[in-house]
Design a protein around this motif. Structure first.
Motif, mmCIF file in Angstrom:
data_model
loop_
_atom_site.group_PDB
_atom_site.id
_atom_site.type_symbol
_atom_site.label_atom_id
_atom_site.label_comp_id
_atom_site.label_asym_id
_atom_site.label_seq_id
_atom_site.Cartn_x
_atom_site.Cartn_y
_atom_site.Cartn_z
ATOM 1 N N TYR A 45 74.475 -1.093 6.479
ATOM 2 C CA TYR A 45 73.392 -0.419 7.211
ATOM 3 C C TYR A 45 72.148 -0.243 6.351
ATOM 4 C CZ TYR A 45 76.329 0.398 11.261
ATOM 5 O OH TYR A 45 77.105 0.208 12.380
ATOM 6 N N SER A 46 72.304 -0.173 5.053
ATOM 7 C CA SER A 46 71.118 -0.139 4.182
ATOM 8 C C SER A 46 70.355 -1.456 4.276
ATOM 9 C CB SER A 46 71.551 0.119 2.734
ATOM 10 O OG SER A 46 72.160 1.386 2.610
ATOM 11 N N GLU A 47 71.114 -2.574 4.305
ATOM 12 C CA GLU A 47 70.459 -3.875 4.458
ATOM 13 C C GLU A 47 69.807 -4.010 5.836
ATOM 14 O OE1 GLU A 47 73.560 -6.643 3.750
ATOM 15 O OE2 GLU A 47 73.528 -6.405 1.551
ATOM 16 N N LEU A 48 70.458 -3.479 6.867
ATOM 17 C CA LEU A 48 69.864 -3.520 8.205
ATOM 18 C C LEU A 48 68.563 -2.721 8.261
ATOM 19 C CD1 LEU A 48 73.008 -3.152 10.531
ATOM 20 C CD2 LEU A 48 71.507 -5.141 10.319
ATOM 21 N N ILE A 49 68.550 -1.613 7.569
ATOM 22 C CA ILE A 49 67.321 -0.804 7.547
ATOM 23 C C ILE A 49 66.196 -1.564 6.871
ATOM 24 C CG2 ILE A 49 66.296 1.284 6.570
ATOM 25 C CD1 ILE A 49 68.977 2.678 6.977
ATOM 26 N N GLN A 50 66.495 -2.227 5.757
ATOM 27 C CA GLN A 50 65.467 -3.004 5.062
ATOM 28 C C GLN A 50 64.957 -4.149 5.934
ATOM 29 O OE1 GLN A 50 64.049 -2.317 2.161
ATOM 30 N NE2 GLN A 50 65.307 -0.465 1.953
ATOM 31 N N SER A 51 65.858 -4.809 6.634
ATOM 32 C CA SER A 51 65.451 -5.916 7.507
ATOM 33 C C SER A 51 64.584 -5.430 8.652
ATOM 34 C CB SER A 51 66.698 -6.624 8.059
ATOM 35 O OG SER A 51 67.496 -7.147 7.021
ATOM 36 N N GLU A 52 64.963 -4.319 9.240
ATOM 37 C CA GLU A 52 64.174 -3.783 10.350
ATOM 38 C C GLU A 52 62.806 -3.319 9.884
ATOM 39 O OE1 GLU A 52 65.119 -3.752 13.610
ATOM 40 O OE2 GLU A 52 66.821 -4.933 12.923
ATOM 41 N N PHE A 64 69.815 3.404 12.668
ATOM 42 C CA PHE A 64 70.579 2.979 11.502
ATOM 43 C C PHE A 64 70.481 4.011 10.377
ATOM 44 C CE2 PHE A 64 69.766 -1.627 12.948
ATOM 45 C CZ PHE A 64 70.859 -1.564 13.786
ATOM 46 N N THR A 65 69.323 4.625 10.239
ATOM 47 C CA THR A 65 69.172 5.675 9.231
ATOM 48 C C THR A 65 70.097 6.848 9.520
ATOM 49 O OG1 THR A 65 66.855 5.050 8.914
ATOM 50 C CG2 THR A 65 67.517 7.233 8.143
ATOM 51 N N GLU A 66 70.241 7.188 10.799
ATOM 52 C CA GLU A 66 71.142 8.272 11.179
ATOM 53 C C GLU A 66 72.592 7.945 10.837
ATOM 54 O OE1 GLU A 66 72.222 10.891 15.207
ATOM 55 O OE2 GLU A 66 70.742 9.275 15.253
ATOM 56 N N ILE A 67 72.993 6.695 11.040
ATOM 57 C CA ILE A 67 74.356 6.289 10.694
ATOM 58 C C ILE A 67 74.574 6.383 9.172
ATOM 59 C CG2 ILE A 67 75.967 4.347 10.647
ATOM 60 C CD1 ILE A 67 74.909 3.473 13.333
ATOM 61 N N VAL A 68 73.581 5.954 8.402
ATOM 62 C CA VAL A 68 73.690 6.053 6.942
ATOM 63 C C VAL A 68 73.825 7.510 6.516
ATOM 64 C CG1 VAL A 68 72.442 5.706 4.775
ATOM 65 C CG2 VAL A 68 72.505 3.889 6.480
ATOM 66 N N GLU A 69 73.095 8.401 7.171
ATOM 67 C CA GLU A 69 73.195 9.828 6.842
ATOM 68 C C GLU A 69 74.590 10.367 7.154
ATOM 69 O OE1 GLU A 69 70.068 11.572 9.065
ATOM 70 O OE2 GLU A 69 68.475 10.932 7.678
ATOM 71 N N LEU A 70 75.197 9.900 8.245
ATOM 72 C CA LEU A 70 76.568 10.322 8.560
ATOM 73 C C LEU A 70 77.542 9.833 7.491
ATOM 74 C CD1 LEU A 70 76.677 9.608 12.421
ATOM 75 C CD2 LEU A 70 76.566 11.840 11.308
ATOM 76 N N ILE A 71 77.377 8.585 7.044
ATOM 77 C CA ILE A 71 78.242 8.038 5.992
ATOM 78 C C ILE A 71 78.070 8.835 4.705
ATOM 79 C CG2 ILE A 71 78.713 6.008 4.565
ATOM 80 C CD1 ILE A 71 77.819 4.283 6.934
ATOM 81 N N ASP A 72 76.834 9.118 4.339
ATOM 82 C CA ASP A 72 76.574 9.877 3.110
ATOM 83 C C ASP A 72 77.205 11.265 3.179
ATOM 84 O OD1 ASP A 72 75.179 7.736 2.094
ATOM 85 O OD2 ASP A 72 73.195 8.536 2.618
ATOM 86 N N THR A 114 63.949 2.057 12.850
ATOM 87 C CA THR A 114 65.131 2.126 11.985
ATOM 88 C C THR A 114 65.835 3.466 12.059
ATOM 89 O OG1 THR A 114 63.816 2.877 10.084
ATOM 90 C CG2 THR A 114 64.088 0.483 10.377
ATOM 91 N N SER A 115 65.407 4.364 12.958
ATOM 92 C CA SER A 115 65.951 5.720 12.963
ATOM 93 C C SER A 115 67.438 5.747 13.281
ATOM 94 C CB SER A 115 65.191 6.584 13.977
ATOM 95 O OG SER A 115 65.270 6.023 15.275
#
Length: 456
Positions: free
Chosen positions: A415-422, A432-440, A429-430
């Motif tokens: 998802y970090s790579e997806l955020i960079q691509s978007e 995907f950013t939300e999913i990364v925050e859940l993982i963190d 990118t909000s």
């Protein structure tokens, strides 16, 4: 008035031209003012003019010239700038537009003038006469409007044909219970009922009529379509409707739903049954307690393991997450010093629902992480939210679950790579950013617990 004497090649004929200095608005207008008089008496050289100004208070009829020569009659005047000549053959004065005026006489003007000049005055008179005759015949004909009493009578008759929602539901239930009704007719009745019970009052009225028992009978039908639509009606009726929720549990709806899920049924039926079950349990701790006591989590776990596609898994995990979250919100609201009178009772009822403990006992701490293997972002998001909600009882298992920890690392990188691509493409990118925050958040809790355990 100016008196102008003109001589045309020694001609002995003479004419008097009256040229109006100011242009009037229409042919029917009259004017008073200065006029130009042109005298063409012989006696001098060609094209010689002598101007004499004379004031005149007379009234003249104005002739509107065009591009064609037209004869001037005695007593008529023409606008200034018009071209006036003496016709040597007829001896009459003629007029047309001057050279400057002809420049602005366009084809459009000529067409408009032609259209107006083509109107037949007799035809206009006949049309006016017909209008009067039609008006007279309408006045003598009977009125198309009815009296107020007649309208009231018609409205009263129409009112007898209008059915209220209560009457409609009564009629539908009678038809549904009739032995003459076919499966197609019952299916149509269920679809109409599903539309009606979205209103809280209609759903409560349907239960008061005994309609709930008919719906449960439809769920026990051998016809898959009736099972599916009966579950949909039940879910719509109990959704956010505590009165109907109580009657549904007391009427055996919970047992019927769990039995349907435990037996072999098509996917569409199970989807609608899960919808009805989620609506019945939501914000209703009494039903949740009975759900747990009747082995609801065990039935759902078996359904979760059997669902390879992930559609039912997502619905099950979402329902569990909602149940955990609402209990947590009730507990947090209990910290507010200003509480409504019913809050203490709700808090007491939720305290009797041992959901998280039974989730751990039924193996859900290892079942929910399996949903992370899905390729659907929505499925992963719901799994992460459920895992976070279950951390109070599942952290020990999370720490020892290498597959879960590996999935979190892989998903974090993906998802970090997806955020960079978007971001490069300028896309939003909000999500995907939300999913990364859940993982963190989940990783932080797992690592923190791991450090505490190592410190001991």
């Amino acid at each position: 008035m100016r008196l102008i004497f003109c001589y045309f090649g020694g001609a002995s004929l003479s004419c008097l031209f009256l040229v109006l200095l100011q242009l009037p608005c229409s042919l029917s207008q009259k004017f008073e003012g200065a006029l130009t008089v042109v005298n063409t008496e012989g006696g001098g050289g060609a094209d010689e003019e002598e101007e004499v100004t004379v004031d005149d208070d007379g009234v003249f009829e104005v002739v509107q010239p065009n591009e064609q020569w037209q004869t001037l009659k005695p007593g008529q005047a023409v606008p200034a700038g018009s071209h006036v000549r003496l016709n040597l053959q007829t001896g009459e004065k003629e007029v047309r537009l001057g050279e400057e005026q002809l420049k602005y006489w366009t084809q459009q003007h000529r067409e408009e003038e032609k259209s107006w000049s083509s109107i037949d005055p007799d035809e206009v008179k006949r049309a006016m006469k017909k209008i009067k005759e039609d008006q007279s015949s309408q006045d003598s004909a009977p009125s198309a409007f009815r009296s107020l009493d007649e309208l009231k009578k018609d409205m009263a008759e129409l009112d007898l044909l209008v059915e209220t929602d209560v009457q409609i539901m009564r009629r539908l239930l009678d038809q549904f219970n009739s032995s003459n009704s076919t499966a197609e007719q019952k299916l149509s009745i269920l679809q109409e009922l599903e539309y009606l019970v979205h209103q809280v009052d209609n759903a409560q009225t349907l239960c008061a009529m005994g309609g709930l028992s008919f719906i449960l009978q439809g769920m026990n039908s051998s016809d898959v379509r009736l099972q599916e639509n009966s579950a949909l009606v039940l879910g719509s009726a109990v959704a956010s409707n505590p009165v109907v929720q109580v009657q549904a549990v007391e009427g055996g709806a919970l047992q019927t739903l769990l039995t349907t899920l435990a037996t072999t049924q098509p996917l569409n039926v199970k989807k609608k049954v899960l919808f009805a079950l989620a609506c019945l349990l939501r914000h209703f701790p009494y039903a949740q307690r009975h759900f747990l006591s009747h082995g609801g989590l065990q039935i759902l776990s078996e359904l979760f393991r059997a669902d390879a596609g992930g559609i039912l898994r997502t619905r099950i995990v979402t329902m569990l997450y909602d149940m955990i979250s609402e209990k947590e919100l009730i507990s947090q609201a209990g910290l507010d010093p200003v509480q409504d009178p019913a809050h203490a009772e709700r808090l007491r009822q939720y305290s009797q629902v041992s959901l998280q403990e039974e989730l751990m006992e039924e193996g859900w701490c290892s079942l929910v992480p399996q949903l992370l293997q899905s390729t659907e972002h929505d499925y992963r998001e719901k799994a992460l939210r459920a895992l976070l909600a279950m951390t109070p009882v599942c952290l020990d298992q999370y720490r020892s679950d290498d597959a879960l920890l590996g999935s979190l690392l892989a998903l974090r990188l993906q998802y970090s790579e997806l955020i960079q691509s978007e971001m490069i493409l300028g896309e939003e990118t909000s999500y995907f950013t939300e999913i990364v925050e859940l993982i963190d958040s989940l990783q932080v809790k797992v690592k923190y617990q791991h450090v505490l355990l190592r410190g001991k």
